[in-house]
Write an enzyme that holds these catalytic residues in place. Sequence first.
Site, mmCIF file in Angstrom:
data_model
loop_
_atom_site.group_PDB
_atom_site.id
_atom_site.type_symbol
_atom_site.label_atom_id
_atom_site.label_comp_id
_atom_site.label_asym_id
_atom_site.label_seq_id
_atom_site.Cartn_x
_atom_site.Cartn_y
_atom_site.Cartn_z
ATOM 1 C CD GLN A 196 29.867 -38.344 34.982
ATOM 2 O OE1 GLN A 196 30.714 -37.476 35.186
ATOM 3 N NE2 GLN A 196 28.665 -38.054 34.514
ATOM 4 N NE ARG A 223 21.326 -37.835 31.408
ATOM 5 C CZ ARG A 223 22.574 -38.231 31.646
ATOM 6 N NH1 ARG A 223 22.795 -39.363 32.270
ATOM 7 N NH2 ARG A 223 23.602 -37.498 31.268
ATOM 8 N NE ARG A 234 27.645 -42.649 34.122
ATOM 9 C CZ ARG A 234 28.595 -43.333 33.522
ATOM 10 N NH1 ARG A 234 28.883 -44.565 33.929
ATOM 11 N NH2 ARG A 234 29.276 -42.842 32.524
ATOM 12 N N GLY A 235 25.365 -43.440 31.461
ATOM 13 C CA GLY A 235 26.062 -44.061 30.335
ATOM 14 C C GLY A 235 24.975 -44.495 29.351
ATOM 15 C CG ASP A 237 25.832 -39.905 25.860
ATOM 16 O OD1 ASP A 237 26.976 -40.052 26.310
ATOM 17 O OD2 ASP A 237 24.797 -40.103 26.526
HETATM 18 O O1 MRU Z 1 26.206 -38.203 31.881
HETATM 19 P P1 MRU Z 1 26.673 -39.606 31.688
HETATM 20 O O2 MRU Z 1 27.512 -40.122 32.812
HETATM 21 O O3 MRU Z 1 25.523 -40.532 31.351
HETATM 22 O O4 MRU Z 1 27.609 -39.543 30.401
HETATM 23 C C1 MRU Z 1 28.157 -40.724 29.892
HETATM 24 C C2 MRU Z 1 29.059 -40.526 28.740
HETATM 25 O O5 MRU Z 1 29.283 -39.447 28.276
HETATM 26 C C3 MRU Z 1 29.633 -41.777 28.136
HETATM 27 O O6 MRU Z 1 30.875 -41.524 27.555
HETATM 28 C C4 MRU Z 1 28.685 -42.294 27.042
HETATM 29 O O7 MRU Z 1 27.379 -42.397 27.506
HETATM 30 C C5 MRU Z 1 29.122 -43.621 26.540
HETATM 31 S S1 MRU Z 1 28.967 -44.895 27.750
HETATM 32 C C6 MRU Z 1 29.424 -46.352 27.031
#
Ligand code: MRU
Length: 346
Positions: A197, A90, A47-48, A238
């Site tokens: 997270q 996603r 994720r991220g 994102d």
């Molecule tokens: O749902 P996730 O854990 O994928 O969400 C991640 C985030 O919101 C992060 O802040 C974003 O992807 C930036 S990661 C460098």
Amino acid sequence: MDELQAVQWHNGKVRLLDQTKLPQELVLLEISDYHGVVKSINSLAVRGAPAIGVAAAFGVVLAVCNADEVDRAGFITRANQAIDALKQTRPTAKNLFWALEKMRNAMSKNLNKPLREVKNAMLRQAQDILNDDIARCKKIGEHGAGLIPFRCTVLTHCNAGALATGGFGTALGIVRAAIEQGKKIKVFADETRPLLQGARLTTFELMEDDIDVTLITDSMAAYVIKKGLVQVVVVGADRIARNGDVANKIGTYGLAILAKEHKIPFVVAAPLSTFDPDTESGDDIRIEERDADEVRRIGDVLIAPEDVQVFNPAFDVTPNELISALVSERGVVRFPNEEKLKDWLK
Ligand code: MRU
């Protein structure tokens, strides 16, 4: 321990550090077909936004690496099927679509060559996306560290660290770079409900690096900021719209309002692969909604009536007027808006 690596290409397989198991267990997943990558992205094993892009790129490689080397039409169909399936995972993460487009181009522009060479070109493209992302994060760190006072406490939300990228991190890359410059930095990490997270990943990766981190629940942020315990908020993104509105983990918008009210800077760090010039403003960003059980439960433990109605948006949008600075590998844009970003993104 070596720096945590979310995604690797290892012996013809995609190797993921399973982030659903952290920090209790360090489990490496070895994935040999693209369906496994789709599943891992959906479950948040990886994720991220940047790390999702990297994993998806290698997912496309998995789809073609065992393809028959004489059946050109079959090869293209396999690649396109994988790209289409990965795109469904996603919707908010711009880097996913950016990386898949790069993979599609790597295929199309080499299609006049033998299929073995097309495969190699696609693998090289995926490896470039990974290595490039680490380099971008390092640059983000260098640029962003200039915004961090010599001695301060940073509040961050979710995980925008090594685990969320190719390596080093965006928001946490700024923290790392500031520390490398000799600054005295402490971090407050929001736990980041529903999937924690911040509690599970940000604290873990900072502690691995001996960075001073304190965990708070999301509802403590206002109190902590009001008490003057935080001097700057730094988060990742994102997707960033053309006017500088930022989609990031649910709860980010609230922090931006708090930062403004208490007159502390609110900084967003992201590589250019997160910027989406085709999306006019945050209103046009599709926000992923996830399974109700993520809210009804913490881990496997039910914490609400089993059939309670739930709303579970994974991200929110912070309008540009609440953002003190956007940091990418290209530098810093203070108080971003469409005009400034147009020049900057040229
Ligand atoms: O749902 P996730 O854990 O994928 O969400 C991640 C985030 O919101 C992060 O802040 C974003 O992807 C930036 S990661 C460098």
